[in-house]
Enzyme design. Structure first.
Site: not given
Ligand code: NAD
Length: 357
Positions: A96, A192, A194, A196, A198
């Site tokens: 990451k 959330g 955002g 994902v 949405y």
């Protein structure tokens, strides 16, 4: 574990920094830092494990309160990526990256071109995709300087596929926990709205689920209210919503000592990486009868999309998240253990065999 042994030979416990201890306890790996003052790049790449293949993971660009916070985030995320790739059966390791987002980004393209050069210097040991705070345009810029960049705009945003996998995971959890084959009328509280969140709301709305949502960004919430008839609550109230499913789709550590007692749901199943502040919370959830769908199984659709080129193969792989979770839930029931405990052991068996990390 050779890394840990080498470390033990060279430094004593009294002088070894805690972050090295933390990294060693997670089984790392190598950690790379890059500063490029000209473009404002302050970035970290953490490579957890490359036994199965090159480490692949997303790039976060967030305003971390400290370098230590960024480092802890990237270590925990990279560790989870190794487990995710192993359980998804992909020839990939876990890694990451984080970019500490400056207050003001003078030239975003230049910033991500610098990031691309950083990734390229690692010679393919780390392959970058998107994560919170980055998008396909950022990866396009990074790809000017490296072939080890995925999630460029020609491949598209992985978030819709991630959301499809989350939807399949919610279906598995609802079947297992509530004995319901359909999502019609199932109430899902999504934290959330955002990338994902949405697309997950879109999936669930289409299947007749009732939605309650929150986001720090008013416009993102209102879009979901308008398009999916979602009820809106303040971010601090989402944990108190009485629902069938709580779906965290924002940032990590949201299930903690403060929020856990507030939860009034049967299932936790969402996109967020590392949603549990501490692994012991998996056991707490188990004792409270809340079914937890482990993050790195349910949110693996994005990783699958980044790696698998063939559309049918990808679709089948993402759909298989349902069967993988049913299997994990059944094993957890048989062992009277939390699903996270079960799947951690399965992943460690793949990653380390008889030599646990
Ligand atoms: P995103 O940044 O697009 O969306 C996150 C949203 O959460 C934002 O709209 C933000 O305003 C909101 N938010 C942040 N803190 C909040 C809070 N306390 N309360 C309410 N809303 C809050 O990120 P994303 O790409 O949608 O990813 C969401 C999560 O899923 C992250 O943890 C990410 O690591 C994980 N994930 C994403 C993918 C993917 O394909 N994008 C794949 C696997 C895992």
């Amino acid at each position: 574990m050779q890394y840990v042994k080498a470390l033990n030979n060279k430094v004593t416990d009294s002088v070894r920094p805690d972050l090295f201890n933390h990294a060693a306890s997670l089984g790392f790996g190598d950690i790379h830092f890059k500063i490029e003052k000209k473009t404002g790049l302050y970035a970290i790449v953490a490579i957890h494990n490359t036994r199965l293949g090159p480490a692949l993971g997303g790039c976060r660009c967030l305003p971390y309160p400290s370098t230590e916070a960024a480092l802890i985030d990237v270590l925990n995320l990279a560790h989870a990526m190794s487990y995710k790739a192993a359980m998804a059966g992909l020839p990939l390791g876990g890694g990451k990256s984080v970019i500490i987002r400056p207050n003001h980004i003078e030239d975003r393209v230049a910033l991500f071109e610098a990031y691309g050069r950083f990734v390229d210097e690692l010679g393919g040991r780390f392959i970058s995709s998107v994560d919170s705070g980055t998008d396909t345009a950022d990866m396009d810029a990074a790809a000017h300087y490296s072939n080890f960049i995925r999630s460029t705009s020609d491949r598209g945003d992985p978030s819709p596929i991630t959301a499809l996998g989350i939807r399949r995971g919610i279906q598995a959890a609802v079947k297992h926990k509530l004995g319901r084959a359909q999502l019609e009328g199932i109430h899902v509280a999504i934290q959330g709205a955002g990338h994902v969140g949405y697309h997950l709301a879109k999936e669930l709305h289409y299947l007749g689920a009732k939605l309650t949502m929150c986001d720090n960004k008013q416009a993102a919430m209102e879009r979901c209210a308008a398009e999916f008839n979602a009820d809106l609550v303040a971010p601090t109230d989402i944990f108190k919503v009485k629902a069938d499913v709580f779906s965290p789709c924002a940032l990590g550590a949201v299930i903690n000592d403060n929020t856990l007692p507030q939860l009034d749901v049967a299932i936790i199943a969402g996109a967020t990486n590392n949603p549990l502040a501490d692994v012991t919370h998996a056991q707490d959830l188990h004792q409270r009868g809340i079914l937890y769908a482990p993050d790195y199984i349910i949110n693996a659709g994005g990783l699958m999309q980044v790696w698998i080129q063939d559309a049918i193969q990808l679709h089948n792989k993402v759909f298989s998240i349902y069967d993988t979770l049913i299997n994990i839930f059944e094993q957890a029931d048989n062992k009277n253990a939390s699903p996270l405990t079960v799947v951690d052991r399965m992943a460690e068996e793949i990653l380390y065999g008889s030599e646990p990390g």
